[in-house]
Design a protein around this motif. Structure first.
Motif, PDB file in Angstrom:
ATOM      1  N   LEU A 176       0.830  -1.207   0.000  1.00 31.84           N
ATOM      2  CA  LEU A 176       0.000   0.000   0.000  1.00 31.84           C
ATOM      3  C   LEU A 176       0.861   1.253   0.000  1.00 31.84           C
ATOM      4  O   LEU A 176       0.594   2.215  -0.728  1.00 31.84           O
ATOM      5  CB  LEU A 176      -0.917   0.032   1.232  1.00 31.84           C
ATOM      6  CG  LEU A 176      -2.228  -0.720   1.162  1.00 31.84           C
ATOM      7  CD1 LEU A 176      -2.970  -0.619   2.485  1.00 31.84           C
ATOM      8  CD2 LEU A 176      -3.092  -0.190   0.039  1.00 31.84           C
ATOM      9  N   ARG A 177       1.902   1.250   0.828  1.00 29.63           N
ATOM     10  CA  ARG A 177       2.802   2.399   0.885  1.00 29.63           C
ATOM     11  C   ARG A 177       3.480   2.641  -0.468  1.00 29.63           C
ATOM     12  O   ARG A 177       3.630   3.777  -0.906  1.00 29.63           O
ATOM     13  CB  ARG A 177       3.853   2.194   1.974  1.00 29.63           C
ATOM     14  CG  ARG A 177       3.293   2.315   3.367  1.00 29.63           C
ATOM     15  CD  ARG A 177       4.369   2.124   4.425  1.00 29.63           C
ATOM     16  NE  ARG A 177       3.806   2.228   5.751  1.00 29.63           N
ATOM     17  CZ  ARG A 177       4.013   1.354   6.719  1.00 29.63           C
ATOM     18  NH1 ARG A 177       4.802   0.309   6.520  1.00 29.63           N
ATOM     19  NH2 ARG A 177       3.456   1.531   7.901  1.00 29.63           N
ATOM     20  N   GLU A 178       3.883   1.564  -1.098  1.00 35.70           N
ATOM     21  CA  GLU A 178       4.534   1.661  -2.406  1.00 35.70           C
ATOM     22  C   GLU A 178       3.572   2.242  -3.435  1.00 35.70           C
ATOM     23  O   GLU A 178       3.935   3.148  -4.203  1.00 35.70           O
ATOM     24  CB  GLU A 178       4.994   0.259  -2.828  1.00 35.70           C
ATOM     25  CG  GLU A 178       6.141   0.243  -3.793  1.00 35.70           C
ATOM     26  CD  GLU A 178       6.619  -1.188  -4.017  1.00 35.70           C
ATOM     27  OE1 GLU A 178       6.472  -1.660  -5.156  1.00 35.70           O
ATOM     28  OE2 GLU A 178       7.111  -1.822  -3.059  1.00 35.70           O
ATOM     29  N   ARG A 179       2.362   1.738  -3.454  1.00 37.37           N
ATOM     30  CA  ARG A 179       1.356   2.230  -4.396  1.00 37.37           C
ATOM     31  C   ARG A 179       1.025   3.695  -4.139  1.00 37.37           C
ATOM     32  O   ARG A 179       0.894   4.488  -5.075  1.00 37.37           O
ATOM     33  CB  ARG A 179       0.094   1.377  -4.316  1.00 37.37           C
ATOM     34  CG  ARG A 179       0.272  -0.008  -4.908  1.00 37.37           C
ATOM     35  CD  ARG A 179      -0.944  -0.910  -4.787  1.00 37.37           C
ATOM     36  NE  ARG A 179      -2.220  -0.234  -4.865  1.00 37.37           N
ATOM     37  CZ  ARG A 179      -3.292  -0.612  -4.149  1.00 37.37           C
ATOM     38  NH1 ARG A 179      -3.229  -1.650  -3.332  1.00 37.37           N
ATOM     39  NH2 ARG A 179      -4.424   0.049  -4.270  1.00 37.37           N
ATOM     40  N   ALA A 180       0.907   4.066  -2.862  1.00 36.71           N
ATOM     41  CA  ALA A 180       0.612   5.458  -2.515  1.00 36.71           C
ATOM     42  C   ALA A 180       1.742   6.378  -2.960  1.00 36.71           C
ATOM     43  O   ALA A 180       1.500   7.476  -3.467  1.00 36.71           O
ATOM     44  CB  ALA A 180       0.370   5.583  -1.016  1.00 36.71           C
ATOM     45  N   ALA A 181       2.972   5.925  -2.786  1.00 33.54           N
ATOM     46  CA  ALA A 181       4.134   6.721  -3.195  1.00 33.54           C
ATOM     47  C   ALA A 181       4.151   6.944  -4.707  1.00 33.54           C
ATOM     48  O   ALA A 181       4.683   7.943  -5.181  1.00 33.54           O
ATOM     49  CB  ALA A 181       5.421   6.039  -2.745  1.00 33.54           C
ATOM     50  N   ALA A 227      -4.864   3.771  -2.622  1.00 32.62           N
ATOM     51  CA  ALA A 227      -3.926   3.218  -1.643  1.00 32.62           C
ATOM     52  C   ALA A 227      -3.644   4.240  -0.546  1.00 32.62           C
ATOM     53  O   ALA A 227      -3.595   3.895   0.633  1.00 32.62           O
ATOM     54  CB  ALA A 227      -2.630   2.798  -2.327  1.00 32.62           C
ATOM     55  N   ALA A 228      -3.476   5.504  -0.938  1.00 30.69           N
ATOM     56  CA  ALA A 228      -3.237   6.562   0.050  1.00 30.69           C
ATOM     57  C   ALA A 228      -4.421   6.691   0.992  1.00 30.69           C
ATOM     58  O   ALA A 228      -4.244   6.820   2.210  1.00 30.69           O
ATOM     59  CB  ALA A 228      -2.956   7.886  -0.647  1.00 30.69           C
ATOM     60  N   ALA A 229      -5.627   6.639   0.450  1.00 27.39           N
ATOM     61  CA  ALA A 229      -6.824   6.737   1.286  1.00 27.39           C
ATOM     62  C   ALA A 229      -6.909   5.566   2.253  1.00 27.39           C
ATOM     63  O   ALA A 229      -7.282   5.749   3.418  1.00 27.39           O
ATOM     64  CB  ALA A 229      -8.066   6.788   0.400  1.00 27.39           C
ATOM     65  N   GLN A 230      -6.545   4.398   1.793  1.00 24.94           N
ATOM     66  CA  GLN A 230      -6.551   3.219   2.658  1.00 24.94           C
ATOM     67  C   GLN A 230      -5.522   3.367   3.773  1.00 24.94           C
ATOM     68  O   GLN A 230      -5.782   3.031   4.930  1.00 24.94           O
ATOM     69  CB  GLN A 230      -6.254   1.969   1.832  1.00 24.94           C
ATOM     70  CG  GLN A 230      -7.242   0.866   2.046  1.00 24.94           C
ATOM     71  CD  GLN A 230      -6.891  -0.354   1.204  1.00 24.94           C
ATOM     72  OE1 GLN A 230      -6.344  -0.256   0.100  1.00 24.94           O
ATOM     73  NE2 GLN A 230      -7.210  -1.506   1.746  1.00 24.94           N
ATOM     74  N   LEU A 231      -4.344   3.884   3.438  1.00 21.64           N
ATOM     75  CA  LEU A 231      -3.306   4.104   4.449  1.00 21.64           C
ATOM     76  C   LEU A 231      -3.750   5.115   5.485  1.00 21.64           C
ATOM     77  O   LEU A 231      -3.494   4.954   6.682  1.00 21.64           O
ATOM     78  CB  LEU A 231      -2.004   4.574   3.784  1.00 21.64           C
ATOM     79  CG  LEU A 231      -1.167   3.508   3.125  1.00 21.64           C
ATOM     80  CD1 LEU A 231      -0.014   4.151   2.350  1.00 21.64           C
ATOM     81  CD2 LEU A 231      -0.631   2.519   4.142  1.00 21.64           C
ATOM     82  N   VAL A 232      -4.415   6.172   5.029  1.00 15.94           N
ATOM     83  CA  VAL A 232      -4.926   7.191   5.964  1.00 15.94           C
ATOM     84  C   VAL A 232      -5.922   6.563   6.922  1.00 15.94           C
ATOM     85  O   VAL A 232      -5.861   6.784   8.133  1.00 15.94           O
ATOM     86  CB  VAL A 232      -5.575   8.368   5.199  1.00 15.94           C
ATOM     87  CG1 VAL A 232      -6.353   9.273   6.141  1.00 15.94           C
ATOM     88  CG2 VAL A 232      -4.511   9.155   4.460  1.00 15.94           C
ATOM     89  N   GLU A 233      -6.826   5.780   6.384  1.00 17.73           N
ATOM     90  CA  GLU A 233      -7.840   5.125   7.211  1.00 17.73           C
ATOM     91  C   GLU A 233      -7.186   4.197   8.249  1.00 17.73           C
ATOM     92  O   GLU A 233      -7.532   4.231   9.432  1.00 17.73           O
ATOM     93  CB  GLU A 233      -8.802   4.339   6.325  1.00 17.73           C
ATOM     94  CG  GLU A 233      -9.947   3.715   7.092  1.00 17.73           C
ATOM     95  CD  GLU A 233     -10.909   2.983   6.164  1.00 17.73           C
ATOM     96  OE1 GLU A 233     -11.447   1.957   6.608  1.00 17.73           O
ATOM     97  OE2 GLU A 233     -11.111   3.433   5.022  1.00 17.73           O
ATOM     98  N   VAL A 264       3.932  11.298   7.558  1.00 19.60           N
ATOM     99  CA  VAL A 264       4.636  10.932   6.324  1.00 19.60           C
ATOM    100  C   VAL A 264       3.711  11.110   5.122  1.00 19.60           C
ATOM    101  O   VAL A 264       4.109  11.673   4.092  1.00 19.60           O
ATOM    102  CB  VAL A 264       5.171   9.477   6.410  1.00 19.60           C
ATOM    103  CG1 VAL A 264       5.650   8.983   5.056  1.00 19.60           C
ATOM    104  CG2 VAL A 264       6.267   9.387   7.450  1.00 19.60           C
ATOM    105  N   LEU A 265       2.480  10.668   5.255  1.00 22.03           N
ATOM    106  CA  LEU A 265       1.518  10.803   4.164  1.00 22.03           C
ATOM    107  C   LEU A 265       1.187  12.272   3.904  1.00 22.03           C
ATOM    108  O   LEU A 265       1.092  12.700   2.751  1.00 22.03           O
ATOM    109  CB  LEU A 265       0.241  10.020   4.473  1.00 22.03           C
ATOM    110  CG  LEU A 265       0.388   8.506   4.484  1.00 22.03           C
ATOM    111  CD1 LEU A 265      -0.804   7.855   5.152  1.00 22.03           C
ATOM    112  CD2 LEU A 265       0.578   7.983   3.074  1.00 22.03           C
TER     113      LEU A 265
END
Length: 93
Positions: free
Chosen positions: A9-14, A20-26, A39-40
């Protein structure tokens, strides 16, 4: 979620994957992970910054709120103003 899934997920968000970024935030918000949100947010995401301000406010993290306000975040500045806006010792003179 496994470490490998989180890394993916981090890789995709980057790479700019908004989903992916929204999922990481959640996930970071659920874990109250200020570091992950920071970081995000530093990557320029407004949702991430909003979550970081909210988390800092909920946890009374004044240092984080001050840091965010100093970088120009109006929401963090507004939270600080709300906390310190009314001076109970001010008698108007």
């Amino acid at each position: 979620m496994s470490d490998a899934e989180l890394a993916n997920l981090r890789e995709r968000a980057a790479l700019g994957d908004a989903e992916a970024a929204a999922q990481l935030v959640e996930l970071a918000a659920e874990r109250a992970d200020a570091h992950e949100l920071r970081v995000l947010a530093e990557s320029g995401g407004t949702d991430e910054m909003d979550e970081l301000v909210q988390l800092a406010a909920e946890h009374g993290d004044l240092d984080e709120l001050r840091r965010l306000a100093a970088t120009g975040n109006r929401d963090a500045a507004a939270v600080l103003d709300a906390l310190y806006g009314a001076d109970p010792t001010d008698d108007g003179t």
